[in-house]
Design a protein around this motif. Structure first.
Motif, PDB file in Angstrom:
ATOM      1  N   GLY A  66      39.854  33.883  77.245  1.00  0.00           N
ATOM      2  CA  GLY A  66      39.615  33.466  78.613  1.00  0.00           C
ATOM      3  C   GLY A  66      38.223  33.872  79.047  1.00  0.00           C
ATOM      4  O   GLY A  66      37.489  34.578  78.340  1.00  0.00           O
ATOM      5  N   SER A  67      37.850  33.425  80.213  1.00  0.00           N
ATOM      6  CA  SER A  67      36.506  33.655  80.728  1.00  0.00           C
ATOM      7  C   SER A  67      36.162  35.134  80.821  1.00  0.00           C
ATOM      8  O   SER A  67      35.060  35.553  80.462  1.00  0.00           O
ATOM      9  CB  SER A  67      36.377  32.996  82.110  1.00  0.00           C
ATOM     10  N   ARG A  68      37.097  35.944  81.270  1.00  0.00           N
ATOM     11  CA  ARG A  68      36.824  37.376  81.456  1.00  0.00           C
ATOM     12  C   ARG A  68      36.566  38.081  80.122  1.00  0.00           C
ATOM     13  O   ARG A  68      35.622  38.847  79.989  1.00  0.00           O
ATOM     14  CB  ARG A  68      37.963  38.039  82.214  1.00  0.00           C
ATOM     15  N   LEU A  69      37.401  37.808  79.115  1.00  0.00           N
ATOM     16  CA  LEU A  69      37.206  38.422  77.797  1.00  0.00           C
ATOM     17  C   LEU A  69      35.883  37.969  77.187  1.00  0.00           C
ATOM     18  O   LEU A  69      35.099  38.787  76.693  1.00  0.00           O
ATOM     19  CB  LEU A  69      38.360  38.071  76.859  1.00  0.00           C
ATOM     20  N   LEU A  70      35.621  36.666  77.229  1.00  0.00           N
ATOM     21  CA  LEU A  70      34.382  36.159  76.636  1.00  0.00           C
ATOM     22  C   LEU A  70      33.157  36.724  77.342  1.00  0.00           C
ATOM     23  O   LEU A  70      32.186  37.130  76.688  1.00  0.00           O
ATOM     24  CB  LEU A  70      34.371  34.630  76.671  1.00  0.00           C
ATOM     25  N   LEU A  73      32.517  40.287  76.206  1.00  0.00           N
ATOM     26  CA  LEU A  73      31.873  40.342  74.889  1.00  0.00           C
ATOM     27  C   LEU A  73      30.389  40.017  74.997  1.00  0.00           C
ATOM     28  O   LEU A  73      29.546  40.680  74.387  1.00  0.00           O
ATOM     29  CB  LEU A  73      32.559  39.371  73.922  1.00  0.00           C
ATOM     30  N   ILE A  74      30.050  39.015  75.798  1.00  0.00           N
ATOM     31  CA  ILE A  74      28.644  38.632  75.994  1.00  0.00           C
ATOM     32  C   ILE A  74      27.885  39.771  76.658  1.00  0.00           C
ATOM     33  O   ILE A  74      26.823  40.195  76.185  1.00  0.00           O
ATOM     34  CB  ILE A  74      28.546  37.336  76.832  1.00  0.00           C
ATOM     35  N   ASP A  75      28.425  40.297  77.756  1.00  0.00           N
ATOM     36  CA  ASP A  75      27.739  41.360  78.505  1.00  0.00           C
ATOM     37  C   ASP A  75      27.578  42.637  77.690  1.00  0.00           C
ATOM     38  O   ASP A  75      26.613  43.383  77.879  1.00  0.00           O
ATOM     39  CB  ASP A  75      28.497  41.667  79.804  1.00  0.00           C
ATOM     40  N   SER A  76      28.513  42.897  76.764  1.00  0.00           N
ATOM     41  CA  SER A  76      28.445  44.095  75.919  1.00  0.00           C
ATOM     42  C   SER A  76      27.632  43.863  74.647  1.00  0.00           C
ATOM     43  O   SER A  76      27.526  44.751  73.811  1.00  0.00           O
ATOM     44  CB  SER A  76      29.862  44.543  75.532  1.00  0.00           C
ATOM     45  N   ASN A  77      27.095  42.675  74.489  1.00  0.00           N
ATOM     46  CA  ASN A  77      26.304  42.296  73.315  1.00  0.00           C
ATOM     47  C   ASN A  77      27.115  42.444  72.027  1.00  0.00           C
ATOM     48  O   ASN A  77      26.594  42.845  70.992  1.00  0.00           O
ATOM     49  CB  ASN A  77      25.008  43.099  73.243  1.00  0.00           C
ATOM     50  N   LEU A  78      28.392  42.088  72.082  1.00  0.00           N
ATOM     51  CA  LEU A  78      29.291  42.208  70.936  1.00  0.00           C
ATOM     52  C   LEU A  78      29.610  40.839  70.341  1.00  0.00           C
ATOM     53  O   LEU A  78      30.754  40.526  70.034  1.00  0.00           O
ATOM     54  CB  LEU A  78      30.582  42.928  71.347  1.00  0.00           C
ATOM     55  N   TRP A  79      28.598  40.023  70.191  1.00  0.00           N
ATOM     56  CA  TRP A  79      28.790  38.682  69.641  1.00  0.00           C
ATOM     57  C   TRP A  79      27.581  38.294  68.798  1.00  0.00           C
ATOM     58  O   TRP A  79      26.487  38.787  68.995  1.00  0.00           O
ATOM     59  CB  TRP A  79      29.014  37.669  70.762  1.00  0.00           C
TER      60      TRP A  79
END
Length: 127
Positions: A66-70, A73-79
């Motif tokens: 969902g939007s919150r999980l994705l 991940l983006i904000d934590s630079n885990l992608w």
């Protein structure tokens, strides 16, 4: 991640055809090809969960979230890579899609529909 184990048992992802890991807040259990791993959403971070997967020798993860999980991940630079598919339907309201800022995507087509490929330049394998 299915914190409350709310996925229907007849979901394709739970069909036992492939080894599957489900992080949740309810149980630690293995049933056939499905491994349920209990975590505490208030204590365990996304980095903790990815580290746990790494210790299990799982080195690649596809996240359909969902939007919150994705966005987390983006904000934590885990992608490493994100693929954003678009279609004809325009939704007038609802939950906003995650945002990837400051990266110019490669634009291509999947059939007649456009999609964008974002590569995270901050990850060591992508420099």
């Amino acid at each position: 991640m299915d914190s409350r184990l709310s996925l229907p048992e007849n979901s394709h992802v739970l069909d036992q055809s492939q080894p599957t890991v489900v992080f949740n807040e309810i149980k630690d259990e293995t049933i056939g090809n499905i491994r349920y791993i209990r975590y505490d959403q208030s204590l365990d971070t996304l980095q903790d969960i990815l580290s746990h997967l790494y210790r299990m020798n799982i080195l690649s993860v596809l996240v359909e979230g969902g939007s919150r999980l994705l966005q987390s991940l983006i904000d934590s630079n885990l992608w490493d890579e994100a693929r954003v598919f678009s279609g004809d339907t325009v939704f007038g309201s609802g939950v906003a899609a995650p945002r990837i800022r400051g990266i110019k995507p490669k634009e291509t087509l999947a059939g007649r529909y456009p999609y964008k490929i974002f590569i995270n330049p901050g990850q060591t394998g992508n420099k």
